[in-house]
Design a protein around this motif. Structure first.
Motif, mmCIF file in Angstrom:
data_model
loop_
_atom_site.group_PDB
_atom_site.id
_atom_site.type_symbol
_atom_site.label_atom_id
_atom_site.label_comp_id
_atom_site.label_asym_id
_atom_site.label_seq_id
_atom_site.Cartn_x
_atom_site.Cartn_y
_atom_site.Cartn_z
ATOM 1 N N GLU A 191 -8.460 23.684 88.405
ATOM 2 C CA GLU A 191 -7.998 22.992 89.608
ATOM 3 C C GLU A 191 -8.566 23.687 90.845
ATOM 4 O O GLU A 191 -7.871 24.440 91.531
ATOM 5 N N PRO A 192 -9.840 23.459 91.148
ATOM 6 C CA PRO A 192 -10.464 24.140 92.291
ATOM 7 C C PRO A 192 -9.738 23.809 93.602
ATOM 8 O O PRO A 192 -9.322 22.676 93.835
ATOM 9 N N ASP A 193 -9.631 24.824 94.459
ATOM 10 C CA ASP A 193 -8.933 24.652 95.743
ATOM 11 C C ASP A 193 -9.841 24.091 96.833
ATOM 12 O O ASP A 193 -9.353 23.558 97.827
ATOM 13 N N THR A 194 -11.142 24.271 96.678
ATOM 14 C CA THR A 194 -12.073 23.857 97.728
ATOM 15 C C THR A 194 -13.190 23.016 97.120
ATOM 16 O O THR A 194 -13.520 23.155 95.937
ATOM 17 N N PRO A 195 -13.792 22.133 97.918
ATOM 18 C CA PRO A 195 -14.951 21.367 97.427
ATOM 19 C C PRO A 195 -16.087 22.267 96.974
ATOM 20 O O PRO A 195 -16.796 21.954 96.014
ATOM 21 N N ASP A 196 -16.245 23.410 97.659
ATOM 22 C CA ASP A 196 -17.314 24.338 97.303
ATOM 23 C C ASP A 196 -17.124 24.845 95.873
ATOM 24 O O ASP A 196 -18.047 24.808 95.053
ATOM 25 N N PHE A 197 -15.915 25.326 95.567
ATOM 26 C CA PHE A 197 -15.717 25.858 94.218
ATOM 27 C C PHE A 197 -15.577 24.748 93.196
ATOM 28 O O PHE A 197 -15.855 24.954 92.014
ATOM 29 N N ALA A 198 -15.178 23.559 93.622
ATOM 30 C CA ALA A 198 -15.139 22.425 92.692
ATOM 31 C C ALA A 198 -16.543 22.138 92.166
ATOM 32 O O ALA A 198 -16.741 21.869 90.973
ATOM 33 N N ALA A 199 -17.539 22.193 93.054
ATOM 34 C CA ALA A 199 -18.920 21.988 92.628
ATOM 35 C C ALA A 199 -19.380 23.111 91.719
ATOM 36 O O ALA A 199 -20.101 22.886 90.739
ATOM 37 N N THR A 200 -18.950 24.339 92.022
ATOM 38 C CA THR A 200 -19.307 25.478 91.171
ATOM 39 C C THR A 200 -18.692 25.332 89.781
ATOM 40 O O THR A 200 -19.357 25.560 88.768
ATOM 41 N N ALA A 201 -17.411 24.942 89.726
ATOM 42 C CA ALA A 201 -16.733 24.776 88.440
ATOM 43 C C ALA A 201 -17.371 23.665 87.626
ATOM 44 O O ALA A 201 -17.513 23.776 86.395
ATOM 45 N N GLU A 202 -17.766 22.587 88.294
ATOM 46 C CA GLU A 202 -18.407 21.490 87.573
ATOM 47 C C GLU A 202 -19.735 21.934 86.989
ATOM 48 O O GLU A 202 -20.075 21.615 85.843
ATOM 49 N N LEU A 203 -20.503 22.700 87.754
ATOM 50 C CA LEU A 203 -21.791 23.208 87.273
ATOM 51 C C LEU A 203 -21.592 24.195 86.132
ATOM 52 O O LEU A 203 -22.342 24.185 85.149
ATOM 53 N N LEU A 204 -20.570 25.036 86.244
ATOM 54 C CA LEU A 204 -20.287 26.035 85.214
ATOM 55 C C LEU A 204 -19.904 25.395 83.889
ATOM 56 O O LEU A 204 -20.286 25.885 82.819
ATOM 57 N N THR A 205 -19.161 24.296 83.930
ATOM 58 C CA THR A 205 -18.571 23.738 82.712
ATOM 59 C C THR A 205 -19.322 22.551 82.130
ATOM 60 O O THR A 205 -19.014 22.136 81.010
ATOM 61 N N ARG A 206 -20.286 21.991 82.849
ATOM 62 C CA ARG A 206 -21.017 20.862 82.263
ATOM 63 C C ARG A 206 -21.970 21.358 81.174
ATOM 64 O O ARG A 206 -22.422 22.500 81.196
ATOM 65 N N ARG A 207 -22.270 20.513 80.219
ATOM 66 C CA ARG A 207 -23.197 20.872 79.153
ATOM 67 C C ARG A 207 -24.588 21.111 79.748
ATOM 68 O O ARG A 207 -25.126 20.266 80.452
ATOM 69 N N SER A 208 -25.163 22.271 79.424
ATOM 70 C CA SER A 208 -26.470 22.624 79.967
ATOM 71 C C SER A 208 -27.569 22.653 78.923
ATOM 72 O O SER A 208 -28.749 22.535 79.257
ATOM 73 N N TRP A 209 -27.202 22.835 77.662
ATOM 74 C CA TRP A 209 -28.233 22.888 76.627
ATOM 75 C C TRP A 209 -27.577 22.711 75.261
ATOM 76 O O TRP A 209 -26.424 23.066 75.046
ATOM 77 N N GLY A 210 -28.336 22.143 74.332
ATOM 78 C CA GLY A 210 -27.867 21.990 72.956
ATOM 79 C C GLY A 210 -29.024 21.651 72.041
ATOM 80 O O GLY A 210 -30.069 21.172 72.485
ATOM 81 N N HIS A 211 -28.823 21.895 70.756
ATOM 82 C CA HIS A 211 -29.878 21.607 69.787
ATOM 83 C C HIS A 211 -30.037 20.101 69.560
ATOM 84 O O HIS A 211 -31.142 19.587 69.479
ATOM 85 N N ARG A 212 -28.912 19.407 69.454
ATOM 86 C CA ARG A 212 -28.920 17.956 69.292
ATOM 87 C C ARG A 212 -27.550 17.431 69.667
ATOM 88 O O ARG A 212 -26.549 18.168 69.654
ATOM 89 N N ASP A 213 -27.477 16.147 69.977
ATOM 90 C CA ASP A 213 -26.248 15.574 70.533
ATOM 91 C C ASP A 213 -25.062 15.689 69.584
ATOM 92 O O ASP A 213 -23.911 15.784 70.026
ATOM 93 N N GLU A 214 -25.312 15.659 68.279
ATOM 94 C CA GLU A 214 -24.199 15.665 67.320
ATOM 95 C C GLU A 214 -23.555 17.042 67.172
ATOM 96 O O GLU A 214 -22.493 17.173 66.546
ATOM 97 N N LEU A 215 -24.187 18.077 67.725
ATOM 98 C CA LEU A 215 -23.683 19.436 67.572
ATOM 99 C C LEU A 215 -23.095 19.940 68.880
ATOM 100 O O LEU A 215 -23.513 19.526 69.959
ATOM 101 N N PRO A 216 -22.142 20.865 68.812
ATOM 102 C CA PRO A 216 -21.661 21.508 70.042
ATOM 103 C C PRO A 216 -22.809 22.213 70.752
ATOM 104 O O PRO A 216 -23.713 22.766 70.111
#
Length: 625
Positions: free
Chosen positions: A267-292
């Motif tokens: 629950e980010p308190d500011t728009p700035d950290f909300a963008a940081t949290a979204e970047l931190l938690t979005r999927r950035s890399w994987g071997h294939r879609d069916e795998l974590p």
């Protein structure tokens, strides 16, 4: 201010609820956690649990030291590799503010980065998802005393491992890669790493009792829980040590501060950290879609059917775990000062049981047909194992694993100490027979299996890892056999030679016959010396190195002990003696010496050359690694 008041109110409500005994659910959870800690022989631990519309739950177990000091929300702990999450959050903050780019090629930043990266770009995204292909070292990564520490940039300039596999292909867990990401972030901010994290992340979130400072500030050190190698804290605590690769494992924190961090991500308190949290938690890399896959440092893992983000760590006796489920607004932090790693798994299972139902039907899995079973069965090596240093030898035994197929066609592999069965979903994609885990094999252009992508479990966290297929002769069992033959056969041959030569001399003396052309004494001395040096390396260096890595790998993190380093210096003499043995073997054939002499010298020469190849393959020749 609003966030501060809300967090303060949360702690007040929690204290009131526990004191009044009115929160039966939390009381039951606390009891289950205490039982799990006792079962896992944990000397001391702390757990923070966040759930929507409920006060944060803090549970302390055991004590902070041998005197029985009480663990509370402000007790300081090491968290091992959970530090990478804090490093990634700091880098994400700098990226969000435009100071860094996740996909920028880092090679122009320093000559030593360019030398390690080679011909292909090296990026922050690769470093924070362990997809850079960089190797890793464990030996020499820690320091026993703060006076031994070197500045992060100076250390990495001489110790950053080169790539040993192509980037963006396999996950190769690298502490040095994470440390490099931290150095890049600090360079962009213009401060040292600890100051960068404090200014960009910790201070804005109110995490005043946490940090990467080395040595640990006195006020923090006084409140630090000590790690113990025994459950009852009657033994000596483990020493306080230091990290050359601080961004990868040097963070110390408190349960209260980790609560602040998890709440800020959910629950980010500011728009700035909300963008940081979204970047931190979005999927950035994987071997294939069916795998974590992986976010930045955080690893995707199914938790109650939801997308969980986890990371575990171990360091100097401490074990820790962070787990976030953004969709349900829940989070977990657990840290212990010793005991079994099963504690983390038990706590995570309890956390999973608290999630709202999101069960999904498991895919149908079927056994592997008999004619295809040999295609998948074999020896595999976990990607994080070193492949460019002398650590590659013990790493083969530490991180090697056998994948088998049973008579019924189920693929078998060991996870978290248990054998798990997999069946085919389709093609080279497999699923657990009893669970929701996935495994996928990768083939080369010729259709041969070269890797498997599956979870590597520790402390409950399932890291999406790559397992690289080994040739039959590279398997741990075969390497062990080959080394035994390489040093054992020459020894037996020389003993047999000595026996037969003595018997022959006695028989000639009794019959008064002239001696046949015998092996020159120098050739015999070289053959004997080659065999003795191989024996000393095999049992004085490799066997002891392997035993130490299996028994107490952290002891090697302070550097290769002098007693082992001395034996390693015999590697080059072993190569020289092997080459001399080859020359004497050739000479024995050219001069028509006795068949016994020729065979013995040839056997010693062949085994010596084979052992020299063994030394080169496992990077045991000083000066070449």
């Amino acid at each position: 201010m609003a966030a501060f008041l809300r967090r303060t109110l949360g702690f007040v409500l929690l204290a009131f609820a526990l004191a009044a005994g009115v929160h039966a659910d939390n009381a039951g959870i606390a009891s289950d956690l205490q039982q799990a800690a006792a079962t896992a022989n944990v000397p001391g631990a702390a757990v923070v649990l966040l759930r929507p519309d409920q006060p944060p739950l803090f549970v302390a177990m055991g004590a902070a030291d041998a005197k029985g000091r009480v663990i509370d929300e402000d007790t300081v702990f090491r968290v091992g590799s959970v530090s990478k999450v804090i490093t990634a959050a700091t880098v994400a903050q700098l990226v969000q503010q435009g100071r860094l780019d996740l996909d920028e090629d880092l090679r122009p930043r320093a000559d030593w980065i360019n030398a390690a990266a080679g011909s292909q770009p090296l990026t922050l995204r690769q470093l924070l998802t362990h997809s850079s292909g960089l190797d890793d070292y464990a030996v020499g990564m820690f320091a026993r005393d703060a006076s031994e520490l070197r500045p992060l940039g100076d250390y990495l300039a001489t110790r950053l491992p080169a790539r040993s596999t192509a980037p963006d292909r396999w996950t190769r867990y690298s502490n040095h890669g994470a440390a490099l990401a931290g150095w890049v972030g600090s360079a962009a901010h213009g401060r040292d790493f600890a100051e960068t994290v404090r200014e960009r992340l910790l201070a804005p979130l109110g995490m005043d009792d946490s940090g990467f400072e080395q040595p640990i500030p006195a006020a923090r050190l006084q409140r630090m829980a000590r790690a113990f190698p025994c459950a009852d804290r009657q033994c000596d605590p483990r020493p306080i040590d230091y990290r050359h690769t601080a961004p990868a494992g040097g963070f110390v924190t408190t349960p209260a501060d980790m609560q602040r961090f998890m709440q800020a991500v959910l629950e980010p308190d500011t728009p700035d950290f909300a963008a940081t949290a979204e970047l931190l938690t979005r999927r950035s890399w994987g071997h294939r879609d069916e795998l974590p896959g992986l976010a930045l440092a955080l690893q995707e893992q199914s938790i109650g059917g939801w997308r969980g983000l986890v990371h575990a760590g171990v360091s100097s006796g401490y074990t820790a775990l962070i787990a976030l489920v953004p969709e349900t607004g829940t989070a977990l932090f657990v840290v212990s000062t010793g005991g079994s790693s099963s504690f983390g798994r038990s706590v995570l299972q309890l956390f999973e049981s608290l999630q709202p139902s999101n069960a999904k039907p498991s895919p149908t899995v079927v056994p592997v047909p008999a004619e295809e079973r040999a295609v998948y069965a074999g020896s595999y090596l976990l990607g994080r194992a070193s492949r460019s240093s002398v650590e590659s030898f013990p790493g083969l035994f530490l991180f090697g694993q056998r994948f088998d197929v049973d008579d019924d066609g189920w693929l078998l592999r060991r996870e978290g100490g248990e054998v798990v069965r997999y069946g085919r979903i389709e093609g080279d994609l497999f699923g657990m027979r009893d669970g929701d885990g996935r495994l996928a094999f990768e083939r080369d252009r010729d259709g041969r299996i070269v890797a498997a992508h599956a979870a590597d479990e520790f402390f409950g966290a399932r890291y999406p890892a790559s397992w690289i297929r080994l040739h039959d002769w590279e398997s741990p069992a075969m390497v062990n056999e080959l080394m035994s033959f390489a040093v054992g056969l020459p020894l037996l041959a020389l003993l047999l030679w000595a026996l037969l030569t003595a018997v022959g001399a006695i028989r000639r003396r009794l019959r008064r016959r002239r001696a046949t052309r015998a092996i020159p004494w120098l050739a015999m001395l070289v053959a004997t010396g080659s065999t003795v040096v191989m024996l000393l390396l095999a049992f004085g260096f490799f066997a002891r190195f392997n035993a130490m890595a299996m028994r107490d790998p952290q002891a090697l993190a302070y550097g290769l002990p002098e007693s082992l380093a001395i034996w390693q210096h015999l590697a080059w003499p072993s190569v020289l003696l092997a080459l001399l043995s080859v020359l004497f073997a050739l000479r024995s054939w050219m001069q028509g010496q006795r068949w016994l002499d020729r065979i013995v010298l040839s056997l010693v020469a062949i085994c010596g050359v084979g052992f020299a190849f063994f030394l080169q393959h496992f990077h045991a020749l000083p000066g070449l690694t």
